[in-house]
Each structure stands twice: as structure tokens, then as C-alpha cells.
Scaffold this motif. Structure first.
Motif, short mmCIF file in Angstrom:
data_model
loop_
_atom_site.label_atom_id
_atom_site.label_comp_id
_atom_site.label_asym_id
_atom_site.label_seq_id
_atom_site.Cartn_x
_atom_site.Cartn_y
_atom_site.Cartn_z
N GLU A 37 0.84 -1.21 0.00
CA GLU A 37 0.00 0.00 0.00
C GLU A 37 0.87 1.26 0.00
O GLU A 37 0.60 2.21 -0.74
CB GLU A 37 -0.91 0.01 1.22
N ALA A 38 1.90 1.25 0.82
CA ALA A 38 2.80 2.41 0.88
C ALA A 38 3.52 2.60 -0.45
O ALA A 38 3.68 3.74 -0.92
CB ALA A 38 3.82 2.23 2.01
N GLU A 39 3.94 1.51 -1.08
CA GLU A 39 4.59 1.61 -2.39
C GLU A 39 3.62 2.18 -3.43
O GLU A 39 4.03 2.96 -4.29
CB GLU A 39 5.11 0.25 -2.84
N ALA A 40 2.37 1.79 -3.36
CA ALA A 40 1.37 2.31 -4.29
C ALA A 40 1.17 3.82 -4.09
O ALA A 40 1.04 4.57 -5.07
CB ALA A 40 0.04 1.58 -4.12
N ASN A 41 1.17 4.27 -2.84
CA ASN A 41 1.05 5.70 -2.57
C ASN A 41 2.26 6.46 -3.11
O ASN A 41 2.11 7.53 -3.71
CB ASN A 41 0.91 5.95 -1.06
N ILE A 42 3.43 5.92 -2.89
CA ILE A 42 4.66 6.55 -3.40
C ILE A 42 4.62 6.59 -4.92
O ILE A 42 4.93 7.61 -5.54
CB ILE A 42 5.91 5.83 -2.88
N ASP A 43 4.21 5.48 -5.53
CA ASP A 43 4.12 5.41 -6.98
C ASP A 43 3.18 6.47 -7.53
O ASP A 43 3.47 7.12 -8.53
CB ASP A 43 3.65 4.01 -7.40
N SER A 44 2.07 6.68 -6.86
CA SER A 44 1.09 7.68 -7.28
C SER A 44 1.70 9.09 -7.27
O SER A 44 1.52 9.86 -8.23
CB SER A 44 -0.13 7.61 -6.37
N VAL A 45 2.40 9.41 -6.21
CA VAL A 45 3.02 10.74 -6.12
C VAL A 45 4.14 10.89 -7.16
O VAL A 45 4.28 11.95 -7.78
CB VAL A 45 3.56 11.01 -4.70
N LEU A 46 4.90 9.84 -7.38
CA LEU A 46 5.97 9.91 -8.37
C LEU A 46 5.40 10.10 -9.77
O LEU A 46 5.95 10.86 -10.57
CB LEU A 46 6.85 8.66 -8.31
N ARG A 47 4.30 9.44 -10.06
CA ARG A 47 3.65 9.62 -11.38
C ARG A 47 3.14 11.06 -11.52
O ARG A 47 3.24 11.66 -12.59
CB ARG A 47 2.51 8.64 -11.55
N LYS A 48 2.61 11.60 -10.44
CA LYS A 48 2.12 12.98 -10.45
C LYS A 48 3.29 13.93 -10.73
O LYS A 48 3.17 14.84 -11.56
CB LYS A 48 1.49 13.30 -9.09
N ARG A 49 4.42 13.69 -10.07
CA ARG A 49 5.61 14.54 -10.30
C ARG A 49 6.09 14.43 -11.75
O ARG A 49 6.46 15.42 -12.36
CB ARG A 49 6.75 14.11 -9.38
N PHE A 50 6.10 13.21 -12.25
CA PHE A 50 6.53 13.00 -13.63
C PHE A 50 5.61 13.77 -14.59
O PHE A 50 6.08 14.45 -15.50
CB PHE A 50 6.52 11.50 -13.96
N ASP A 51 4.30 13.67 -14.38
CA ASP A 51 3.34 14.38 -15.23
C ASP A 51 3.54 15.90 -15.15
O ASP A 51 3.46 16.59 -16.17
CB ASP A 51 1.91 14.02 -14.85
N LEU A 52 3.78 16.40 -13.94
CA LEU A 52 4.00 17.84 -13.78
C LEU A 52 5.25 18.29 -14.53
O LEU A 52 5.23 19.32 -15.23
CB LEU A 52 4.12 18.20 -12.30
#
Length: 180
Positions: A37-52
Motif C-alpha cells: 500500500e505504501a509503495e502504491a502511494n509513493i508510486d502515485s506521487v511519483l507519477r504525479k511529479r513525472f506528469d507535472l
């Protein structure tokens, strides 16, 4: 009668042992689920950063003649990376983003660029919180996996200690030695 008592005692001891194994296994599984679950949360934020960072490329290119704007981010588009690697690469992209922000004054008045800058700042707070949560879970998980007698269950079911999400270079000798 004596054999009955011995057999009953052995059966009770085996039952207690199996219950302990099941309990320890379940405890390790709960931590494994929390880690995912924690890895999924981190992955979500990293994808958001990549998109930004991806969105910022066109904005920056409109204000500079540099064709290699955020080249480190562009190269990430076709790579399959772990969260550890992606985090490091995105930090390189953020450093480059900040370099353009400092060098090109027009960007500081561009509304789109400033929204991206604010969102990147917010994502930094999110990633720090998720990293701390992840590392707290990893600490508890590693304690169970490495401590006796739970490590017997970990060895039987091939649970291995996990690395912390600390931003270290994965080529560090300490980390190489930690991998099992």
C-alpha cells in the motif's frame, strides 16, 4: 495410559507450534500488505511529479531556445524503473526545472509554470510523508524478519529484509551487502 499422555502432549505441542507459525506468518503478511500500500502511494506521487515535469517542458521551451529542456525527464518516458530509481531521476528533473526557473525570469510570471511549481512543492511534502510511512513499516517488517524466533518462519517462507526508501544510490556498497 502413559503412552496416551505422551501422545496427547506431543499433539498439543505440535498444535501450539503450528498456531505460532500461522500467527507469525500472518503478522509478516500484514506488513507485506502495508508495504505494498505504501509503495502504491509513493508510486502515485511519483507519477504525479513525472506528469507535472512533463507538462512544464512545453512551457519552458516557449521561453528558451534550448532544445534539451528537461532531457532527463524526456528519457524517462520509455524506461521501466523502480520507485527508488524513478525518485532519483525525478529529483534530477526537479533540479533542472529549478535551474530554468532561476535563469528565465519570464517563467516566474507564467501562470501555468507557477501552478506546476506549486504542485511540485506540494508533491514534495506528500512524498516525504509517504517515505516516512514506508520506512516505518519497513522497520517493523525487518525487525520481525530478522529477529528470533520469527526469523525461522521468515526463512521457511522466504521473506527477506527490505530496503528503506531513503534516496541513497542503489550502487552503494552498504546496500549491495544488504541485499540477500
Amino acid at each position: 495410559m502413559e503412552i496416551f499422555i505422551i501422545c496427547t502432549s506431543v499433539i498439543i505441542i505440535i498444535f501450539i507450534f503450528l498456531m505460532w507459525v500461522a500467527s507469525t506468518y500472518n503478522k509478516i503478511q500484514v506488513f507485506a500488505i502495508r508495504i505494498n500500500e505504501a509503495e502504491a502511494n509513493i508510486d502515485s506521487v511519483l507519477r504525479k511529479r513525472f506528469d507535472l515535469l512533463n507538462k512544464s517542458i512545453d512551457v519552458i521551451k516557449a521561453h528558451t531556445e534550448d532544445e534539451n529542456v528537461l532531457d532527463s525527464v524526456v528519457k524517462l518516458r520509455s524506461k521501466k524503473l523502480s520507485n527508488f530509481e524513478l525518485d532519483r531521476m525525478l529529483y534530477d528533473g526537479i533540479k533542472e526545472f529549478c535551474k530554468y526557473k532561476d535563469q528565465i525570469p519570464e517563467l516566474k510570471v507564467n501562470e501555468t509554470f507557477m501552478k506546476i511549481d506549486i504542485a511540485l512543492g506540494e508533491s514534495e511534502a506528500e512524498i516525504m510523508a509517504f517515505r516516512k510511512y514506508y520506512n516505518d513499516i519497513i522497520t517493523d517488517y525487518n525487525k520481525i524478519v530478522k529477529s528470533f524466533p520469527a526469523n525461522i518462519v521468515a526463512i521457511i517462507f522466504k521473506f527477506k529484509p527490505k530496503l528503506y526508501f531513503d534516496g541513497k544510490d542503489m550502487d552503494d556498497d552498504i546496500i549491495k551487502d544488504f541485499k540477500l
